[in-house]
Design an enzyme around this catalytic site. Structure first.
Site, PDB file in Angstrom:
ATOM      1  N   THR A 135       0.362  -2.847   8.705  1.00  0.00           N
ATOM      2  CA  THR A 135      -0.807  -2.120   8.208  1.00  0.00           C
ATOM      3  C   THR A 135      -1.915  -2.137   9.250  1.00  0.00           C
ATOM      4  O   THR A 135      -2.129  -3.123   9.933  1.00  0.00           O
ATOM      5  CB  THR A 135      -1.326  -2.714   6.868  1.00  0.00           C
ATOM      6  OG1 THR A 135      -2.486  -1.967   6.449  1.00  0.00           O
ATOM      7  CG2 THR A 135      -1.692  -4.189   6.983  1.00  0.00           C
TER       8      THR A 135
ATOM      9  N   CYS B 222      -1.188  19.017 -22.283  1.00  0.00           N
ATOM     10  CA  CYS B 222      -2.534  19.625 -22.367  1.00  0.00           C
ATOM     11  C   CYS B 222      -2.700  20.840 -21.458  1.00  0.00           C
ATOM     12  O   CYS B 222      -3.771  21.439 -21.407  1.00  0.00           O
ATOM     13  CB  CYS B 222      -3.592  18.580 -21.996  1.00  0.00           C
ATOM     14  SG  CYS B 222      -3.627  18.207 -20.234  1.00  0.00           S
TER      15      CYS B 222
ATOM     16  N   GLN C 127       0.852  -1.195   0.000  1.00  0.00           N
ATOM     17  CA  GLN C 127       0.000   0.000   0.000  1.00  0.00           C
ATOM     18  C   GLN C 127       0.889   1.248   0.000  1.00  0.00           C
ATOM     19  O   GLN C 127       0.420   2.352  -0.153  1.00  0.00           O
ATOM     20  CB  GLN C 127      -0.888   0.043   1.246  1.00  0.00           C
ATOM     21  CG  GLN C 127      -1.820  -1.145   1.369  1.00  0.00           C
ATOM     22  CD  GLN C 127      -2.473  -1.182   2.732  1.00  0.00           C
ATOM     23  OE1 GLN C 127      -3.532  -0.583   2.936  1.00  0.00           O
ATOM     24  NE2 GLN C 127      -1.861  -1.881   3.675  1.00  0.00           N
ATOM     25  N   ASN C 128       2.188   1.028   0.224  1.00  0.00           N
ATOM     26  CA  ASN C 128       3.121   2.149   0.349  1.00  0.00           C
ATOM     27  C   ASN C 128       3.445   2.726  -1.035  1.00  0.00           C
ATOM     28  O   ASN C 128       3.447   2.009  -2.037  1.00  0.00           O
ATOM     29  CB  ASN C 128       4.415   1.696   1.043  1.00  0.00           C
ATOM     30  CG  ASN C 128       4.119   1.177   2.439  1.00  0.00           C
ATOM     31  OD1 ASN C 128       3.067   1.476   3.011  1.00  0.00           O
ATOM     32  ND2 ASN C 128       5.019   0.367   2.980  1.00  0.00           N
ATOM     33  N   VAL C 129       3.722   4.014  -1.045  1.00  0.00           N
ATOM     34  CA  VAL C 129       3.986   4.722  -2.311  1.00  0.00           C
ATOM     35  C   VAL C 129       5.441   5.189  -2.370  1.00  0.00           C
ATOM     36  O   VAL C 129       5.824   5.943  -3.244  1.00  0.00           O
ATOM     37  CB  VAL C 129       3.030   5.940  -2.450  1.00  0.00           C
ATOM     38  CG1 VAL C 129       1.588   5.485  -2.527  1.00  0.00           C
ATOM     39  CG2 VAL C 129       3.210   6.937  -1.302  1.00  0.00           C
ATOM     40  N   ASP C 130       6.271   4.667  -1.415  1.00  0.00           N
ATOM     41  CA  ASP C 130       7.632   5.213  -1.269  1.00  0.00           C
ATOM     42  C   ASP C 130       8.692   4.496  -2.107  1.00  0.00           C
ATOM     43  O   ASP C 130       9.840   4.955  -2.172  1.00  0.00           O
ATOM     44  CB  ASP C 130       8.039   5.213   0.229  1.00  0.00           C
ATOM     45  CG  ASP C 130       7.929   3.813   0.858  1.00  0.00           C
ATOM     46  OD1 ASP C 130       7.583   3.719   2.060  1.00  0.00           O
ATOM     47  OD2 ASP C 130       8.185   2.813   0.155  1.00  0.00           O
TER      48      ASP C 130
ATOM     49  N   ASN D  29       2.811  -6.795  13.594  1.00  0.00           N
ATOM     50  CA  ASN D  29       2.458  -5.417  13.920  1.00  0.00           C
ATOM     51  C   ASN D  29       2.641  -5.261  15.433  1.00  0.00           C
ATOM     52  O   ASN D  29       2.215  -6.132  16.180  1.00  0.00           O
ATOM     53  CB  ASN D  29       0.976  -5.176  13.533  1.00  0.00           C
ATOM     54  CG  ASN D  29       0.606  -3.704  13.517  1.00  0.00           C
ATOM     55  OD1 ASN D  29       1.034  -2.941  14.383  1.00  0.00           O
ATOM     56  ND2 ASN D  29      -0.177  -3.288  12.531  1.00  0.00           N
TER      57      ASN D  29
ATOM     58  N   HIS E 212      -1.360   1.512  -4.306  1.00  0.00           N
ATOM     59  CA  HIS E 212      -1.725   2.923  -4.162  1.00  0.00           C
ATOM     60  C   HIS E 212      -0.809   3.849  -4.946  1.00  0.00           C
ATOM     61  O   HIS E 212      -0.732   5.042  -4.662  1.00  0.00           O
ATOM     62  CB  HIS E 212      -1.718   3.321  -2.670  1.00  0.00           C
ATOM     63  CG  HIS E 212      -2.811   2.639  -1.894  1.00  0.00           C
ATOM     64  ND1 HIS E 212      -2.815   2.583  -0.530  1.00  0.00           N
ATOM     65  CD2 HIS E 212      -3.917   1.953  -2.296  1.00  0.00           C
ATOM     66  CE1 HIS E 212      -3.902   1.904  -0.117  1.00  0.00           C
ATOM     67  NE2 HIS E 212      -4.577   1.510  -1.171  1.00  0.00           N
TER      68      HIS E 212
ATOM     69  N   ALA F 125       8.327  -4.617  12.253  1.00  0.00           N
ATOM     70  CA  ALA F 125       8.658  -5.329  11.003  1.00  0.00           C
ATOM     71  C   ALA F 125      10.167  -5.540  10.891  1.00  0.00           C
ATOM     72  O   ALA F 125      10.629  -6.631  10.529  1.00  0.00           O
ATOM     73  CB  ALA F 125       8.143  -4.511   9.817  1.00  0.00           C
TER      74      ALA F 125
END
Ligand code: OAD
Length: 248
Positions: A188, A150, A101-104, A213, A119, A231
């Site tokens: 998470t 555009c 889910q991480n965007v890093d 967790n 994500h 983790a």
């Protein structure tokens, strides 16, 4: 913490493993999680006020600058032992799917090759209007910058609240949850769907599901095993126990 013998046996016998990671995996790299307190300049905003299409249209400069702040944080961050353990794990099983889910992008920087980003990725930029990725644009000082094709506003290539997840990524993640023998849910809060439904999906499909967790989540009571720790502390131990069981 010792890894339960029964879990080591299932790990050693597993042919297919799927892992879901959340912000907790990057916490030990110094990247703030979402639902822990926001630090610094942004303490007064909540992600829900910034990471939505409405928030962007209401104040594109603020949202763009929040992501610039997060991009810098991520660029300065380094993969931690959790990312490195998952990268090593990939080569220890015939089938291994890492869903994040991480965007890093820290999993890829740690060496993981098969990563499904549910994500998006904060280091990629796209046009708000035509949704196409943009790698270069004129730095005129405008904030946000404009799409060179555009003229639309540029935005980070991440999924915002109220937006659909990338279809292909969600399909891959769902299949990986359904087909694995062992599923790890790591770092998470298991609050944001559809990602939060993946551990349940794996359980329903007969997989052994392990939650890693330091705190409880809504899924904790359903998990087959709960390893209540960080983790970065638990995952390396899991890899060591697996290698020892295979005399690697
Ligand atoms: P959260 O911030 O909701 O949850 C972080 C989880 O990591 C919590 O359960 C913490 O207990 C746990 N945690 C903290 N430190 C940890 C550590 N060192 N090791 C292991 N776990 C640790 O982050 P996510 O669950 O990833 O979505 O949030 C899910 C989604 O909500 C994000 O992808 C984002 C957010 O809104 C979008 O932006 C669409």
């Amino acid at each position: 913490m010792t890894i339960p013998k029964a879990l080591v046996e299932r790990l050693a016998a597993a042919k297919s493993v799927t892992v879901l990671t959340g912000a907790g995996v990057s916490a030990e790299s110094g990247v703030p999680t979402f639902r822990d307190a926001q630090t610094g300049l942004w303490a007064k905003y909540s992600p829900e006020d910034l990471a939505t299409p409405r928030a962007f249209l209401r104040n594109p400069r603020l949202v763009w600058e929040w992501y610039e702040w997060r991009r810098k944080l991520v660029a300065d961050a380094r993969p931690n032992p959790a990312h490195l353990a998952l990268a090593e794990m990939e080569s220890l099983f015939p089938a291994f799917d890492l869903v994040t889910q991480n965007v890093d992008g820290l999993h890829q920087r740690a060496g993981s090759r098969n990563v499904t980003e549910l994500h998006g990725n904060i280091m990629r930029t796209k046009c708000y209007d035509d949704n196409m990725l943009v790698s270069t644009w004129d730095h005129t000082g405008e904030v946000p910058p404009k799409c060179p094709r555009c003229g639309g506003l540029l935005r980070p290539d991440v999924v915002w609240f109220e937006e659909p997840l990338p279809e292909a990524a969600l399909k891959t993640a769902t299949n990986a949850a359904r087909q694995c023998q062992l599923f790890l849910s790591v770092g998470t809060s298991t609050l944001v769907y559809p990602a939060a439904g993946l551990p349940e999906e794996a359980l329903r499909s007969g997989a052994t599901v392990v939650e890693i967790n330091p705190h409880r989540t809504p899924f904790t009571d359903s998990a087959s095993f709960v390893l209540a720790g960080s983790a970065g502390g638990v995952l390396p131990k899991l890899v060591e126990a697996l290698k020892a069981s295979r005399n690697l």
